[in-house]
Design an enzyme around this catalytic site. Sequence first.
Site, PDB file in Angstrom:
ATOM      1  N   VAL A  10       0.820  -1.214   0.000  1.00 30.82           N
ATOM      2  CA  VAL A  10       0.000   0.000   0.000  1.00 30.82           C
ATOM      3  C   VAL A  10       0.850   1.258   0.000  1.00 30.82           C
ATOM      4  O   VAL A  10       0.337   2.355  -0.145  1.00 30.82           O
ATOM      5  CB  VAL A  10      -0.998   0.039   1.189  1.00 30.82           C
ATOM      6  CG1 VAL A  10      -2.101  -0.969   0.979  1.00 30.82           C
ATOM      7  CG2 VAL A  10      -0.303  -0.198   2.515  1.00 30.82           C
ATOM      8  N   GLY A  11       2.142   1.094   0.151  1.00 29.39           N
ATOM      9  CA  GLY A  11       2.956   2.306   0.121  1.00 29.39           C
ATOM     10  C   GLY A  11       4.407   2.009   0.348  1.00 29.39           C
ATOM     11  O   GLY A  11       4.797   0.919   0.757  1.00 29.39           O
ATOM     12  N   GLU A  12       5.189   3.022   0.044  1.00 31.27           N
ATOM     13  CA  GLU A  12       6.614   2.979   0.322  1.00 31.27           C
ATOM     14  C   GLU A  12       6.778   4.124   1.294  1.00 31.27           C
ATOM     15  O   GLU A  12       6.863   5.273   0.893  1.00 31.27           O
ATOM     16  CB  GLU A  12       7.365   3.229  -0.986  1.00 31.27           C
ATOM     17  CG  GLU A  12       8.842   2.997  -0.902  1.00 31.27           C
ATOM     18  CD  GLU A  12       9.250   1.637  -1.474  1.00 31.27           C
ATOM     19  OE1 GLU A  12      10.345   1.203  -1.133  1.00 31.27           O
ATOM     20  OE2 GLU A  12       8.487   1.034  -2.231  1.00 31.27           O
ATOM     21  N   GLY A  13       6.683   3.828   2.582  1.00 34.89           N
ATOM     22  CA  GLY A  13       6.710   4.898   3.579  1.00 34.89           C
ATOM     23  C   GLY A  13       8.108   5.466   3.711  1.00 34.89           C
ATOM     24  O   GLY A  13       9.054   5.010   3.070  1.00 34.89           O
ATOM     25  N   TYR A  15      10.023   5.026   6.018  1.00 33.72           N
ATOM     26  CA  TYR A  15      10.935   4.087   6.669  1.00 33.72           C
ATOM     27  C   TYR A  15      11.002   2.729   6.003  1.00 33.72           C
ATOM     28  O   TYR A  15      11.718   1.864   6.441  1.00 33.72           O
ATOM     29  CB  TYR A  15      10.514   3.921   8.135  1.00 33.72           C
ATOM     30  CG  TYR A  15      10.400   5.245   8.803  1.00 33.72           C
ATOM     31  CD1 TYR A  15      11.552   6.000   9.046  1.00 33.72           C
ATOM     32  CD2 TYR A  15       9.174   5.795   9.128  1.00 33.72           C
ATOM     33  CE1 TYR A  15      11.462   7.249   9.611  1.00 33.72           C
ATOM     34  CE2 TYR A  15       9.082   7.045   9.696  1.00 33.72           C
ATOM     35  CZ  TYR A  15      10.235   7.761   9.936  1.00 33.72           C
ATOM     36  OH  TYR A  15      10.153   9.004  10.490  1.00 33.72           O
ATOM     37  N   LYS A  17       8.871  -0.353   3.155  1.00 38.75           N
ATOM     38  CA  LYS A  17       7.641  -0.764   2.453  1.00 38.75           C
ATOM     39  C   LYS A  17       6.511  -1.003   3.455  1.00 38.75           C
ATOM     40  O   LYS A  17       6.747  -1.461   4.563  1.00 38.75           O
ATOM     41  CB  LYS A  17       7.903  -2.060   1.678  1.00 38.75           C
ATOM     42  CG  LYS A  17       8.885  -1.898   0.526  1.00 38.75           C
ATOM     43  CD  LYS A  17       8.931  -3.179  -0.310  1.00 38.75           C
ATOM     44  CE  LYS A  17       9.797  -2.995  -1.544  1.00 38.75           C
ATOM     45  NZ  LYS A  17      11.233  -3.047  -1.234  1.00 38.75           N
ATOM     46  N   LYS A  33       4.792  -2.823   8.384  1.00 38.16           N
ATOM     47  CA  LYS A  33       5.841  -1.913   7.919  1.00 38.16           C
ATOM     48  C   LYS A  33       7.157  -2.643   8.022  1.00 38.16           C
ATOM     49  O   LYS A  33       7.607  -3.001   9.111  1.00 38.16           O
ATOM     50  CB  LYS A  33       5.885  -0.652   8.777  1.00 38.16           C
ATOM     51  CG  LYS A  33       4.683   0.211   8.542  1.00 38.16           C
ATOM     52  CD  LYS A  33       4.890   1.631   9.004  1.00 38.16           C
ATOM     53  CE  LYS A  33       3.638   2.433   8.667  1.00 38.16           C
ATOM     54  NZ  LYS A  33       3.706   3.805   9.111  1.00 38.16           N
ATOM     55  N   ASP A 144       7.304  15.246  11.078  1.00 33.34           N
ATOM     56  CA  ASP A 144       6.897  15.069   9.677  1.00 33.34           C
ATOM     57  C   ASP A 144       5.372  14.939   9.581  1.00 33.34           C
ATOM     58  O   ASP A 144       4.865  14.078   8.873  1.00 33.34           O
ATOM     59  CB  ASP A 144       7.607  13.847   9.076  1.00 33.34           C
ATOM     60  CG  ASP A 144       7.500  13.800   7.545  1.00 33.34           C
ATOM     61  OD1 ASP A 144       7.345  14.878   6.929  1.00 33.34           O
ATOM     62  OD2 ASP A 144       7.554  12.697   6.980  1.00 33.34           O
TER      63      ASP A 144
END
Length: 311
Positions: A10-13, A15, A17, A33, A144
Amino acid sequence: MEKYEKLEKVGEGTYGKVYKAMEKTTGKLVALKKTRLEMDEEGIPPTALREISLLQMLSQSIYIVRLLCVEHVIQSKDSTVSHSPKSNLYLVFEYLDTDLKKFIDSHRKGSNPRPLEASLVQRFMFQLFKGVAHCHSHGVLHRDLKPQNLLLDKDKGILKIADLGLSRAFTVPLKAYTHEIVTLWYRAPEVLLGSTHYSTAVDIWSVGCIFAEMIRRQALFPGDSEFQQLLHIFRLLGTPTEQQWPGVMALRDWHVYPKWEPQDLSRAVPSLSPEGIDLLTQMLKYNPAERISAKAALDHPYFDSLDKSQF
């Protein structure tokens, strides 16, 4: 990790994947995560362990995304590559399927563009301040905060802060690993000007930018470089002076900027009530020491019409 079935990335945060996954025994959805934390012979770095225990403590607030558990996965030893097996840490969080950015976008684009209801913005802001006050009371800065990091439980109407507490052990890079630049739009002026001694006030600035964005349905300061970001801020709020913000000219990245006069903030957020404008003004003070704290914001008159007993 046999306990979980990965459903999709669902994302590449910031920190690592992030996967949507299902716990096989219960069918419960979770967010996995995968942190890019290379273990050495010593095991998990102590900084990471401290961050994780901090995250577990902070996630006792319902306004922080809950860290359910941590899985330490050791990959099988590959003698051709290295002498020791590689290992990864997976942080297992509760799963929420939308975030504030997507929610704002759905009100701006699509078949039914409309403002966010004033009462909803008020509820979200109160919850955001609750979450930020909780972090700050434990000495943790987020650093952030942005709409993408605020997850929504739409059924319960709850807003939760994500990507928290990892900022020290895992240092926020300037580029995420998809090579998108980590956004500067919510970054406080002292950070943009190279201050290294920043405080909880950096988060308050970010929350102010998020508040304005909920009202406007577009970013308040959409700069595409640190310099442009500062110019966006100065054009609206006026170029800061030494009287307004003692020490500003001594900051590492201060230059001589054009001298802009402050504009009327209410023109940037025309539908916001006078109490809302007052709160926003107190969040976007140049001098970090003058910005309202999250705890004080909870008692601001903007929230007087809110039934606080539900939070």
